[in-house]
Write a protein that holds these residues in place. Sequence first.
Motif, PDB file in Angstrom:
ATOM      1  N   CYS A  18      40.936 -11.737 -26.152  1.00  0.00           N
ATOM      2  CA  CYS A  18      39.900 -12.757 -25.866  1.00  0.00           C
ATOM      3  C   CYS A  18      40.474 -14.169 -25.801  1.00  0.00           C
ATOM      4  O   CYS A  18      39.853 -15.072 -25.238  1.00  0.00           O
ATOM      5  CB  CYS A  18      38.825 -12.709 -26.942  1.00  0.00           C
ATOM      6  SG  CYS A  18      39.497 -12.974 -28.607  1.00  0.00           S
ATOM      7  N   TYR A  23      35.576 -16.391 -22.228  1.00  0.00           N
ATOM      8  CA  TYR A  23      34.396 -15.579 -21.887  1.00  0.00           C
ATOM      9  C   TYR A  23      33.595 -15.168 -23.126  1.00  0.00           C
ATOM     10  O   TYR A  23      32.396 -14.899 -23.016  1.00  0.00           O
ATOM     11  CB  TYR A  23      34.833 -14.327 -21.091  1.00  0.00           C
ATOM     12  CG  TYR A  23      35.555 -14.740 -19.834  1.00  0.00           C
ATOM     13  CD1 TYR A  23      34.850 -15.223 -18.740  1.00  0.00           C
ATOM     14  CD2 TYR A  23      36.941 -14.734 -19.777  1.00  0.00           C
ATOM     15  CE1 TYR A  23      35.510 -15.681 -17.612  1.00  0.00           C
ATOM     16  CE2 TYR A  23      37.614 -15.186 -18.647  1.00  0.00           C
ATOM     17  CZ  TYR A  23      36.887 -15.660 -17.581  1.00  0.00           C
ATOM     18  OH  TYR A  23      37.535 -16.125 -16.477  1.00  0.00           O
ATOM     19  N   PHE A  86      40.069  -9.168 -19.684  1.00  0.00           N
ATOM     20  CA  PHE A  86      40.191 -10.272 -18.734  1.00  0.00           C
ATOM     21  C   PHE A  86      41.542 -10.959 -18.888  1.00  0.00           C
ATOM     22  O   PHE A  86      41.880 -11.478 -19.962  1.00  0.00           O
ATOM     23  CB  PHE A  86      39.049 -11.278 -18.937  1.00  0.00           C
ATOM     24  CG  PHE A  86      37.784 -10.869 -18.221  1.00  0.00           C
ATOM     25  CD1 PHE A  86      37.665  -9.631 -17.605  1.00  0.00           C
ATOM     26  CD2 PHE A  86      36.707 -11.737 -18.137  1.00  0.00           C
ATOM     27  CE1 PHE A  86      36.499  -9.249 -16.940  1.00  0.00           C
ATOM     28  CE2 PHE A  86      35.534 -11.376 -17.471  1.00  0.00           C
ATOM     29  CZ  PHE A  86      35.428 -10.133 -16.880  1.00  0.00           C
TER      30      PHE A  86
HETATM   31  C1  LIG Z   1      46.008 -14.932 -20.602  1.00  0.00           C
HETATM   32  S1  LIG Z   1      45.145 -14.741 -22.105  1.00  0.00           S
HETATM   33  C2  LIG Z   1      43.506 -14.318 -21.545  1.00  0.00           C
HETATM   34  C3  LIG Z   1      42.451 -14.827 -22.496  1.00  0.00           C
HETATM   35  C4  LIG Z   1      41.028 -14.556 -22.034  1.00  0.00           C
HETATM   36  N1  LIG Z   1      40.754 -13.112 -21.964  1.00  0.00           N
HETATM   37  C5  LIG Z   1      40.771 -15.203 -20.688  1.00  0.00           C
HETATM   38  O1  LIG Z   1      40.648 -14.492 -19.684  1.00  0.00           O
HETATM   39  O2  LIG Z   1      40.717 -16.447 -20.635  1.00  0.00           O
HETATM   40  C6  LIG Z   1      45.710 -13.144 -22.699  1.00  0.00           C
HETATM   41  C7  LIG Z   1      45.396 -12.918 -24.172  1.00  0.00           C
HETATM   42  O3  LIG Z   1      45.670 -11.566 -24.497  1.00  0.00           O
HETATM   43  C8  LIG Z   1      46.262 -11.522 -25.780  1.00  0.00           C
HETATM   44  N2  LIG Z   1      47.022 -10.270 -25.902  1.00  0.00           N
HETATM   45  C9  LIG Z   1      48.038  -9.843 -25.131  1.00  0.00           C
HETATM   46  N3  LIG Z   1      48.488  -8.640 -25.538  1.00  0.00           N
HETATM   47  C10 LIG Z   1      47.714  -8.297 -26.611  1.00  0.00           C
HETATM   48  C11 LIG Z   1      47.694  -7.171 -27.492  1.00  0.00           C
HETATM   49  N4  LIG Z   1      48.545  -6.148 -27.360  1.00  0.00           N
HETATM   50  N5  LIG Z   1      46.762  -7.138 -28.465  1.00  0.00           N
HETATM   51  C12 LIG Z   1      45.895  -8.171 -28.616  1.00  0.00           C
HETATM   52  N6  LIG Z   1      45.874  -9.269 -27.821  1.00  0.00           N
HETATM   53  C13 LIG Z   1      46.779  -9.328 -26.832  1.00  0.00           C
HETATM   54  C14 LIG Z   1      47.130 -12.777 -25.829  1.00  0.00           C
HETATM   55  O4  LIG Z   1      47.415 -13.165 -27.159  1.00  0.00           O
HETATM   56  C15 LIG Z   1      46.250 -13.784 -25.094  1.00  0.00           C
HETATM   57  O5  LIG Z   1      45.407 -14.485 -25.978  1.00  0.00           O
END
Ligand SMILES: C[S@@+](CC[C@H](N)C(=O)[O-])C[C@H]1O[C@@H](n2cnc3c(N)ncnc32)[C@H](O)[C@@H]1O
Length: 176
Positions: A18, A23, A86
């Motif tokens: 998130c 979102y 997302f």
């Molecule tokens: C580019 S951001 C997108 C944030 C939000 N969903 C948006 O669309 O604005 C990707 C997020 O996914 C998280 N993330 C990536 N791999 C993950 C994992 N294995 N478990 C939990 N969170 C993860 C990252 O820490 C980051 O906050």
Amino acid sequence: MLQQIGIRRRQTVLDFGCGSGTYTIAVAKIVDAQGRVYALDKDNEALDELMQKAESAGLKNIKRMETSGKLEIDLADESVDVVLLFDVFHSFYFPQAEDRRRLLGEIYRIMKPAAFISISVWPNLIKPGAEDEIKNADFRLEKEISQTLNHDAKNLEKRSILKFRKARYVRTIVTA
Ligand SMILES: C[S@@+](CC[C@H](N)C(=O)[O-])C[C@H]1O[C@@H](n2cnc3c(N)ncnc32)[C@H](O)[C@@H]1O
């Protein structure tokens, strides 16, 4: 866009990855006090920022889920209506096909039979064949919309939003 993909009052939503809640806040407002949003991320600071926004907005239906980045999701089988992936289900965060397969398996497990996943896709980050990977995990593409969206609350980007349901359930409905 969130209402267009099918988010409604009283639903339970998992916002996987998130971040600081681009979102999550909007979803929490739609599902309302009788619904719930699980805000899952491995980034503690982003979750702090999100929870501050939730507090300022007076939202009490967001449950923080801080993880180590593990692929297992601490939610019961068939317990959520919607999973948002997302800007996270792509080669930057999940470069290994095996990890993507395991994550999809976990998501399938926690989804109620009539639940759906919504995935926002950057065409240059999702690997060719990723849509097939999702279908091979027993999901069926129901809808694709093209939309200009916020990226990390900073820039507007053109994206595809894909909506999948559990294929097995869809077949049951059709033949019933
Ligand atoms: C580019 S951001 C997108 C944030 C939000 N969903 C948006 O669309 O604005 C990707 C997020 O996914 C998280 N993330 C990536 N791999 C993950 C994992 N294995 N478990 C939990 N969170 C993860 C990252 O820490 C980051 O906050």
